[in-house]
Enzyme design. Structure first.
Site, mmCIF file in Angstrom:
data_model
loop_
_atom_site.group_PDB
_atom_site.id
_atom_site.type_symbol
_atom_site.label_atom_id
_atom_site.label_comp_id
_atom_site.label_asym_id
_atom_site.label_seq_id
_atom_site.Cartn_x
_atom_site.Cartn_y
_atom_site.Cartn_z
ATOM 1 N N TYR A 139 0.472 -0.971 -0.458
ATOM 2 C CA TYR A 139 -0.054 0.053 -0.286
ATOM 3 C C TYR A 139 0.969 1.702 -0.007
ATOM 4 O O TYR A 139 -0.035 2.632 -0.111
ATOM 5 C CB TYR A 139 -1.376 0.108 1.188
ATOM 6 C CG TYR A 139 -2.007 -1.076 0.876
ATOM 7 C CD1 TYR A 139 -3.042 -0.892 0.145
ATOM 8 C CD2 TYR A 139 -2.171 -2.293 2.127
ATOM 9 C CE1 TYR A 139 -3.764 -2.268 0.147
ATOM 10 C CE2 TYR A 139 -3.066 -2.906 2.051
ATOM 11 C CZ TYR A 139 -3.746 -3.158 0.844
ATOM 12 O OH TYR A 139 -4.328 -4.328 0.823
ATOM 13 N N HIS A 143 -9.033 2.636 -5.938
ATOM 14 C CA HIS A 143 -8.648 1.441 -4.716
ATOM 15 C C HIS A 143 -6.805 1.782 -4.513
ATOM 16 O O HIS A 143 -6.976 2.081 -5.773
ATOM 17 C CB HIS A 143 -9.104 0.506 -5.743
ATOM 18 C CG HIS A 143 -10.831 0.048 -4.492
ATOM 19 N ND1 HIS A 143 -10.714 -0.363 -3.338
ATOM 20 C CD2 HIS A 143 -11.131 0.572 -6.086
ATOM 21 C CE1 HIS A 143 -12.091 -0.322 -3.295
ATOM 22 N NE2 HIS A 143 -12.329 -0.302 -4.571
HETATM 23 O O1 CA2 Z 1 -6.404 -1.182 -2.727
HETATM 24 C C1 CA2 Z 1 -7.001 -0.658 -1.764
HETATM 25 O O2 CA2 Z 1 -7.165 0.816 -1.373
HETATM 26 C C2 CA2 Z 1 -7.676 -1.328 -1.425
HETATM 27 O O3 CA2 Z 1 -9.101 -0.665 -1.440
HETATM 28 C C3 CA2 Z 1 -7.707 -1.611 0.286
HETATM 29 C C4 CA2 Z 1 -7.791 -2.586 0.762
HETATM 30 C C5 CA2 Z 1 -8.734 -4.120 -0.127
HETATM 31 O O4 CA2 Z 1 -9.467 -4.845 1.241
HETATM 32 C C6 CA2 Z 1 -9.027 -3.669 -1.741
HETATM 33 O O5 CA2 Z 1 -9.484 -4.691 -1.925
HETATM 34 C C7 CA2 Z 1 -8.337 -2.775 -1.861
HETATM 35 C C8 CA2 Z 1 -7.565 -2.968 2.551
HETATM 36 C C9 CA2 Z 1 -6.551 -1.452 3.405
HETATM 37 C C10 CA2 Z 1 -6.345 -2.345 4.008
HETATM 38 O O6 CA2 Z 1 -5.585 -1.111 4.635
HETATM 39 C C11 CA2 Z 1 -4.126 -1.287 5.050
HETATM 40 C C12 CA2 Z 1 -3.116 -0.802 5.518
HETATM 41 C C13 CA2 Z 1 -1.461 -0.552 5.655
HETATM 42 C C14 CA2 Z 1 -1.611 -1.627 5.921
HETATM 43 C C15 CA2 Z 1 -2.547 -2.884 6.449
HETATM 44 C C16 CA2 Z 1 -3.881 -2.419 5.534
#
Ligand code: CA2
Length: 149
Positions: free
Chosen positions: A24, A102
């Site tokens: 991310y 996203h």
């Molecule tokens: O790519 C994206 O922005 C997502 O929305 C992120 C979500 C995921 O479930 C989607 O499929 C795609 C996950 C967000 C979790 O955020 C975190 C950030 C840093 C570390 C761990 C999780």
């Protein structure tokens, strides 16, 4: 007062930049907020920036956006993307132009991430461009809103 764009962030996005940077990136949610504010300012909009780990609270933010006559919504529904009929219904109900964002390219990831309920209510979707996607979503909304005037 300039009208506001609501930027809504779903579960776990408070961990941005602190966990899984290989997936991310290194920008924190505070960095994303600053990016959104500076981008919105260029277009004469203010930002209401929110994050919640609770589905109902995200629904409430969508309702609040409508009540406060927001110009539009940018939403990263995160883990609620593929499950939340409630958030989809809220966006359909308020009828505000909404861009789904996203950070990652959800279509290049596991198949369970592909089918977004939110996309059915969104005017547009941006994915895979990192946190810059938030700035692009605000640019896109600003262009749409200018066309309407
Ligand atoms: O790519 C994206 O922005 C997502 O929305 C992120 C979500 C995921 O479930 C989607 O499929 C795609 C996950 C967000 C979790 O955020 C975190 C950030 C840093 C570390 C761990 C999780």
């Amino acid at each position: 007062m300039a009208s506001a764009i609501y930027v809504l962030n779903g579960p776990n996005l408070n961990l941005l930049g602190k966990r899984e940077p290989e997936k991310y990136g290194h920008a924190t949610l505070d960095d994303v907020e600053a990016l959104c504010r500076s981008t919105a300012k260029e277009h004469g909009f203010e930002i209401e920036f929110r994050q919640s780990n609770k589905e109902g609270e995200l629904v409430d933010f969508v309702h609040e956006a409508a009540k406060k006559n927001a110009a539009g919504i940018v939403i990263n529904p995160a883990g609620y993307t593929t499950t939340s009929i409630a958030i989809m219904d809220a966006i359909l109900a308020v009828n505000l132009p909404t861009v789904e964002v996203h950070i990652t390219n959800i279509h290049a990831r596991e198949s369970f991430r592909h089918n977004s309920y939110i996309s059915k209510a969104a005017r547009g979707v941006i994915c895979g461009l990192g946190v810059e996607g938030y700035a692009l979503a605000i640019d896109g909304l600003a262009r749409l809103l200018k066309k309407k005037k």
